[in-house]
Motif scaffolding. Structure first.
Motif, PDB file in Angstrom:
ATOM      1  N   LEU A  46       0.838  -1.212   0.000  1.00  0.00           N
ATOM      2  CA  LEU A  46       0.000   0.000   0.000  1.00  0.00           C
ATOM      3  C   LEU A  46       0.866   1.253   0.000  1.00  0.00           C
ATOM      4  N   ASP A  47       1.984   1.155   0.706  1.00  0.00           N
ATOM      5  CA  ASP A  47       2.882   2.296   0.821  1.00  0.00           C
ATOM      6  C   ASP A  47       3.483   2.659  -0.544  1.00  0.00           C
ATOM      7  N   LYS A  48       3.797   1.605  -1.329  1.00  0.00           N
ATOM      8  CA  LYS A  48       4.442   1.839  -2.630  1.00  0.00           C
ATOM      9  C   LYS A  48       3.424   2.179  -3.713  1.00  0.00           C
ATOM     10  N   GLU A  49       2.236   1.643  -3.587  1.00  0.00           N
ATOM     11  CA  GLU A  49       1.244   1.768  -4.648  1.00  0.00           C
ATOM     12  C   GLU A  49       0.566   3.145  -4.626  1.00  0.00           C
ATOM     13  N   GLU A  50       0.468   3.751  -5.803  1.00  0.00           N
ATOM     14  CA  GLU A  50      -0.163   5.068  -5.883  1.00  0.00           C
ATOM     15  C   GLU A  50      -1.551   4.998  -6.499  1.00  0.00           C
ATOM     16  N   LYS A  51      -1.775   3.979  -7.305  1.00  0.00           N
ATOM     17  CA  LYS A  51      -3.018   3.884  -8.061  1.00  0.00           C
ATOM     18  C   LYS A  51      -4.180   3.510  -7.128  1.00  0.00           C
ATOM     19  N   GLY A  52      -5.242   4.335  -7.173  1.00  0.00           N
ATOM     20  CA  GLY A  52      -6.374   4.163  -6.258  1.00  0.00           C
ATOM     21  C   GLY A  52      -7.020   2.797  -6.299  1.00  0.00           C
ATOM     22  N   SER A  53      -7.275   2.300  -7.516  1.00  0.00           N
ATOM     23  CA  SER A  53      -7.995   1.028  -7.629  1.00  0.00           C
ATOM     24  C   SER A  53      -7.156  -0.118  -7.068  1.00  0.00           C
ATOM     25  N   LYS A  54      -5.842  -0.075  -7.331  1.00  0.00           N
ATOM     26  CA  LYS A  54      -4.963  -1.134  -6.837  1.00  0.00           C
ATOM     27  C   LYS A  54      -4.871  -1.093  -5.300  1.00  0.00           C
ATOM     28  N   ARG A  55      -4.795   0.131  -4.793  1.00  0.00           N
ATOM     29  CA  ARG A  55      -4.736   0.300  -3.328  1.00  0.00           C
ATOM     30  C   ARG A  55      -5.985  -0.272  -2.680  1.00  0.00           C
ATOM     31  N   LYS A  56      -7.121  -0.002  -3.315  1.00  0.00           N
ATOM     32  CA  LYS A  56      -8.393  -0.485  -2.782  1.00  0.00           C
ATOM     33  C   LYS A  56      -8.401  -2.020  -2.779  1.00  0.00           C
ATOM     34  N   ARG A  57      -7.876  -2.591  -3.885  1.00  0.00           N
ATOM     35  CA  ARG A  57      -7.838  -4.045  -4.002  1.00  0.00           C
ATOM     36  C   ARG A  57      -6.964  -4.645  -2.890  1.00  0.00           C
ATOM     37  N   LEU A  58      -5.832  -3.989  -2.646  1.00  0.00           N
ATOM     38  CA  LEU A  58      -4.927  -4.481  -1.600  1.00  0.00           C
ATOM     39  C   LEU A  58      -5.606  -4.454  -0.224  1.00  0.00           C
ATOM     40  N   MET A  59      -6.297  -3.344   0.018  1.00  0.00           N
ATOM     41  CA  MET A  59      -6.975  -3.243   1.320  1.00  0.00           C
ATOM     42  C   MET A  59      -8.047  -4.332   1.454  1.00  0.00           C
ATOM     43  N   LEU A  60      -8.740  -4.567   0.337  1.00  0.00           N
ATOM     44  CA  LEU A  60      -9.789  -5.603   0.375  1.00  0.00           C
ATOM     45  C   LEU A  60      -9.196  -6.989   0.647  1.00  0.00           C
ATOM     46  N   ILE A  61      -8.003  -7.229   0.101  1.00  0.00           N
ATOM     47  CA  ILE A  61      -7.340  -8.521   0.358  1.00  0.00           C
ATOM     48  C   ILE A  61      -7.136  -8.699   1.863  1.00  0.00           C
ATOM     49  N   SER A  62      -6.622  -7.637   2.484  1.00  0.00           N
ATOM     50  CA  SER A  62      -6.375  -7.702   3.940  1.00  0.00           C
ATOM     51  C   SER A  62      -7.681  -7.912   4.702  1.00  0.00           C
ATOM     52  N   ILE A  63      -8.704  -7.121   4.355  1.00  0.00           N
ATOM     53  CA  ILE A  63      -9.975  -7.221   5.091  1.00  0.00           C
ATOM     54  C   ILE A  63     -10.599  -8.599   4.875  1.00  0.00           C
ATOM     55  N   LEU A  64     -10.573  -9.084   3.633  1.00  0.00           N
ATOM     56  CA  LEU A  64     -11.175 -10.386   3.360  1.00  0.00           C
ATOM     57  C   LEU A  64     -10.421 -11.502   4.088  1.00  0.00           C
ATOM     58  N   ALA A  65      -9.082 -11.402   4.105  1.00  0.00           N
ATOM     59  CA  ALA A  65      -8.303 -12.437   4.802  1.00  0.00           C
ATOM     60  C   ALA A  65      -8.621 -12.427   6.290  1.00  0.00           C
ATOM     61  N   ASN A  66      -8.616 -11.227   6.897  1.00  0.00           N
ATOM     62  CA  ASN A  66      -8.892 -11.129   8.335  1.00  0.00           C
ATOM     63  C   ASN A  66     -10.311 -11.565   8.662  1.00  0.00           C
ATOM     64  N   LEU A  67     -11.270 -11.017   7.901  1.00  0.00           N
ATOM     65  CA  LEU A  67     -12.659 -11.385   8.183  1.00  0.00           C
ATOM     66  C   LEU A  67     -12.924 -12.842   7.807  1.00  0.00           C
ATOM     67  N   GLY A  68     -12.139 -13.347   6.837  1.00  0.00           N
ATOM     68  CA  GLY A  68     -12.274 -14.755   6.448  1.00  0.00           C
ATOM     69  C   GLY A  68     -11.919 -15.663   7.610  1.00  0.00           C
ATOM     70  N   PHE A  69     -10.787 -15.390   8.259  1.00  0.00           N
ATOM     71  CA  PHE A  69     -10.401 -16.181   9.441  1.00  0.00           C
ATOM     72  C   PHE A  69     -11.475 -16.070  10.522  1.00  0.00           C
ATOM     73  N   LEU A  70     -11.846 -14.805  10.768  1.00  0.00           N
ATOM     74  CA  LEU A  70     -12.836 -14.563  11.825  1.00  0.00           C
ATOM     75  C   LEU A  70     -14.138 -15.294  11.496  1.00  0.00           C
ATOM     76  N   GLY A  71     -14.559 -15.157  10.241  1.00  0.00           N
ATOM     77  CA  GLY A  71     -15.815 -15.779   9.816  1.00  0.00           C
ATOM     78  C   GLY A  71     -15.755 -17.281   9.951  1.00  0.00           C
ATOM     79  N   PHE A  72     -14.626 -17.874   9.554  1.00  0.00           N
ATOM     80  CA  PHE A  72     -14.533 -19.330   9.595  1.00  0.00           C
ATOM     81  C   PHE A  72     -14.495 -19.832  11.038  1.00  0.00           C
ATOM     82  N   PHE A  73     -13.589 -19.276  11.822  1.00  0.00           N
ATOM     83  CA  PHE A  73     -13.408 -19.803  13.173  1.00  0.00           C
ATOM     84  C   PHE A  73     -14.523 -19.405  14.127  1.00  0.00           C
ATOM     85  N   LYS A  74     -15.105 -18.254  13.889  1.00  0.00           N
ATOM     86  CA  LYS A  74     -16.079 -17.781  14.873  1.00  0.00           C
ATOM     87  C   LYS A  74     -17.520 -18.002  14.416  1.00  0.00           C
TER      88      LYS A  74
END
Lengths: 527, 294
Positions: free
Chosen positions: A64-92
């Protein structure tokens, strides 16, 4: 490892001297190893989850720090949120959604018996996942700088005092504190130890002493009188407060000894005069997290979208199916839901101001509903969130609880404040019944038991000695909390050696005399 | 150095206060009118001694004394298990004159409550066998009691001893009547096992019952084993009377007197397992008629 256990005392006895002996990188590494050891003591297999979550957010942060392009940054953030919520969703939530789905199919006459997975809930997953996500979102929003040091970042995620039950500390508050090298300070040791002792008093002396009475009440409420059940819910309100805020006090105190400053997580919540104040005083780190990362992005009190309706209406629709025992009652619940939705939509379309108001209510409700589900994978938690959402909405209508009534009666200000506090406490307790009950049937039986006023006498209370002990301890807590408004004990402890020594000694005596030393786990570990 | 002093002062003050507090509380415990305080100071001589758990409190002493004209003393306590009961009986004999008769409600074999056993820490200064039992069940609690004397008094037993500091607890009995919700929910109750139902404690419980009977016989004390009343529809949920009778005879060579259905009036109960004063009187009259107190 839990704070109120012998292994923890041995651990901290070894850890702290080593911590202050080492410097900079070595100390940071010790902190990380100590945190992983602390967590792994419970179940080392789930350490991989913490590490994986850490790695994902670390890498996403760097990109995220290196990336300047808005759409790519958004995609990166979504990867993090989906991974975190994915773990939470599965285990909880996996079991919860699966069971709910099967239940709905069965209610509709379709027999479904899929294989079930027995999933163990990793301790603290809701806390460290939220802490980790807040980092990525803040980097995405460019509110903080990226953390390039992996050890420092991993320590931020897994810092043992607050790893398993919070407070959820933001990266912007916590990471900069790692920049400075900590030195041992007597003032920090004193104030930190004071807060740790106070936390132990709340947990070991109060919460664990009230627990057996509360457990008995919720196990079979039909067997007890209304007075017994009423005391049960008052005790639960203090049990959960002392259990959770006790943990927070110990975590904050330990961190302070180690040289870190964490914000308050509780500020005498039962003295709140309205429900929004309650949420500014109860589990502050979660409330502010939900406010910053959910309520405001939804539109806050300035607008929103009809997409929010999905989070409100669909679960309520499912809830009405679970709750009803016949087609007729399902239809009644659904009709109420439809009518309320139509009235709301009608009023929102009338004017721009109404539209904003309507969205604010919806945003409040969505935040509270998801806040409820954050606590646990159960419909009772969802309903607990629904009740609090409803309280907040009603409060926005009335200004404050019964505000107009108070003005009409012209009560003196202190009396008016006391009544406000009691009203908020009453409705908070009502919601606690659903929070504590294993299911809706027990919660309803419990409330009916109190409302029936059957055998509303002192003699019908079982185990009066536990009740007496409970009220003595609650009295001590309230005395300290009320007098603290005037005397500010944390400052007194710093300034007056006599007061410090006496308060520490008295706390130790009280813990020895009233404490329950069964190494009971903290309630919030299950969340 | 000066900064270290205050830590030292905290520790020293804690232990001074702890020992001083412990000393005062010990004095208070020994002066209490609570049943075990009376027992340990040798102030509990009687003709008939009772032993049981909370159901044993249905041996309502004032009424028994009225109908038999004999002195009574009750060692029963909520959730009192057989092994602790045996220890208390032994200590009773150590500190008091031996009674003529011991009546045991054998449903006290139901379970072991570790918290209750450790709560008797209060009386460890008077009894080595009690200390050993606590050490066996909760070693940490035992050692914590040695470290902090205030901790010794951190239990419901102490609170009760203070409550009954100047008034006797011999007339204590449940004073409520079973509520309608419970009456209507009795059908949903699961099958109930009288006596030990936890496999890990079965042998220990019968062994402790056997020891109790042997101690009584060795001291020339008559012993009667009974099962006190249950709420009538609840009796139907009990599934193991026959098996229990066999095991009790095997362990003790003694039968038990079954009063499980002795009280038929629902108003004689506080809940499924406990008679109130009304039920207790009916129960006692039946025991008297059967010659249990002779």
């Amino acid at each position: 490892m839990i704070f109120n256990s012998l292994p923890f005392f041995i651990f901290i006895g070894v850890f702290l001297p080593l911590y202050f002996t080492l410097k900079s990188k070595a100390r940071l590494l010790l902190c990380l190893i100590g945190s992983y050891f602390f967590y792994g003591w419970w179940d080392y297999r789930f350490l991989s989850l913490v590490m994986f979550s850490t790695l994902i957010d670390y890498v996403v942060g760097l990109k995220l720090d290196k990336e300047e392009k808005g759409s790519k940054r958004k995609r990166l953030m979504l990867i993090s949120i989906l991974a975190n919520l994915g773990f939470l969703g599965f285990f909880k939530y996996f079991n919860f959604f699966q069971e709910s789905f099967i239940s709905i199919l069965n209610d509709m006459g379709m027999q479904a018996h899929p294989a079930t997975l027995k999933i163990l809930l990793p301790v603290g997953i809701s806390f460290y996942t939220f802490q980790s996500m807040s980092y990525t979102i803040d980097v995405y929003w460019r509110k903080i700088k990226v953390e390039k040091d992996l050890i420092r970042f991993a320590t931020f995620i897994s810092f043992f005092p607050q790893l398993v039950a919070g407070p959820i500390v933001r990266a912007r508050d916590f990471l900069p504190q790692f920049q400075k090298d900590r030195t041992f300070l007597w003032d920090r040791l004193i104030s930190g130890t004071g807060q740790v002792l106070w936390g132990f008093f709340k947990k070991v002396a109060i919460a664990d002493s009230l627990a057996p009475y509360v457990d008995q009440c919720f196990q079979s409420p039909e067997g007890f009188s209304s007075s017994h059940l009423l005391i049960g819910i008052v005790f639960y309100s203090f049990q959960i407060y002392c259990d959770f805020s006790g943990y927070s006090d110990i975590a904050i105190g330990l961190a302070r000894v180690m040289g870190f400053d964490f914000p308050h997580n509780f500020r005498t919540p039962y003295f709140s005069r309205n429900f929004s104040e309650f949420w500014q005083r109860w589990h502050i780190s979660l409330s502010s997290w939900l406010k910053d990362y959910l309520y405001i992005p939804l539109g806050g009190n300035r607008g929103g979208s009809f997409g929010s309706v999905f989070f409100i209406v669909l679960p309520l629709f499912l809830l009405s199916i679970f709750w009803s025992d016949s087609i007729q009652t399902t239809l009644i619940y659904l009709s109420i839901l439809v009518i309320v939705s139509i009235i709301t939509a009608y009023h929102m379309r009338k004017s721009e101001a109404n539209m904003v108001k309507g969205f604010t209510y919806m945003n409040n409700m969505v935040t509270m509903l998801l806040g409820g589900l954050w606590h646990g994978a159960s419909w009772v938690f969802y309903f607990w969130g629904f009740l609090h959402g409803t309280y907040l909405i009603i409060q926005r209508f009335l200004g404050k609880p019964f505000g107009h009534l108070m003005t009409a009666f012209r009560f003196p200000k202190p009396l008016q404040q006391a009544i406000d506090i009691l009203i908020v406490y009453f409705f908070t307790c009502l919601a606690w019944v659903f929070f504590r009950a294993p299911d809706f049937d027990v919660a309803i039986t419990y409330i009916q038991g109190i409302a029936s006023l059957e055998s509303f006498t002192i003699t019908s209370i079982v185990n009066k000695f536990l009740v007496l002990k409970g009220f003595i301890l609650i009295g001590m807590l309230l005395f300290v909390e009320i007098s603290d408004f005037k005397f500010n004990y944390s400052q007194l402890i710093q300034k007056s050696p006599t007061f410090r020594v006496m308060s520490f000694v008295i706390l130790l005596w009280i813990i020895a005399f009233f404490g329950s030393f069964g190494a009971n786990a903290f309630i919030y570990f299950q969340f | 150095m000066k900064k270290l002093t205050w830590i030292f002062v905290v520790i020293v003050l804690f232990f001074i206060g702890d020992r001083l507090g412990g000393f005062v509380l010990k004095k208070m415990i020994s002066n209490s009118e609570f049943r075990y305080s009376k027992m340990y100071r040798g102030d509990a001589d009687c003709d008939i001694l009772f032993l049981g758990n909370s159901r044993g409190l249905g041996f309502y002493q004032p009424y028994i004394e009225e109908v038999t004209g004999k002195n009574t003393f009750n060692l029963s306590y909520n959730a009192l298990p057989m092994n602790l009961g045996r220890v208390l009986f032994q200590d009773y004999l150590k500190y008091n004159e031996k009674p003529d008769l011991l009546i045991v409600d054998i449903t006290m074999m139901n379970r072991v409550d570790t918290t209750l056993i450790s709560g008797f820490n209060v009386y460890t200064p008077y009894s080595n066998i009690l200390s050993n039992l606590i050490k066996e069940y909760s070693e940490n609690i035992f050692h914590a009691g040695k470290l902090s004397h205030l901790f010794l008094y951190n239990s419901e037993i102490f609170q009760r001893a203070m409550f009954y500091y100047s008034s006797s607890d011999k007339d204590w009995i449940i004073d409520r009547v079973i509520n309608e919700n419970m009456i209507s929910a009795v059908e949903e109750e699961k099958p109930f096992y009288v006596g030990p139902f936890d496999y890990s404690t079965v042998e220990m419980m019968f062994e402790e019952l056997k020891k109790t009977v042997e101690i009584a016989k060795a001291n020339d004390i008559k012993i009667k084993l009974v099962v006190s009343p249950f709420f009538p529809p609840f009796v139907e949920k009990i599934v193991n009377f026959e098996h229990l009778q066999k095991r009790v005879i095997m362990a003790t060579n003694q039968p038990f007197y079954n009063y499980a259905d002795a009280v038929q009036d629902p108003k004689g109960f506080g809940d499924y397992q406990h008679v109130n004063i009304k039920g207790a009187k009916v129960f006692i009259d039946k025991m008297k008629a059967d010659g249990i107190f002779d």
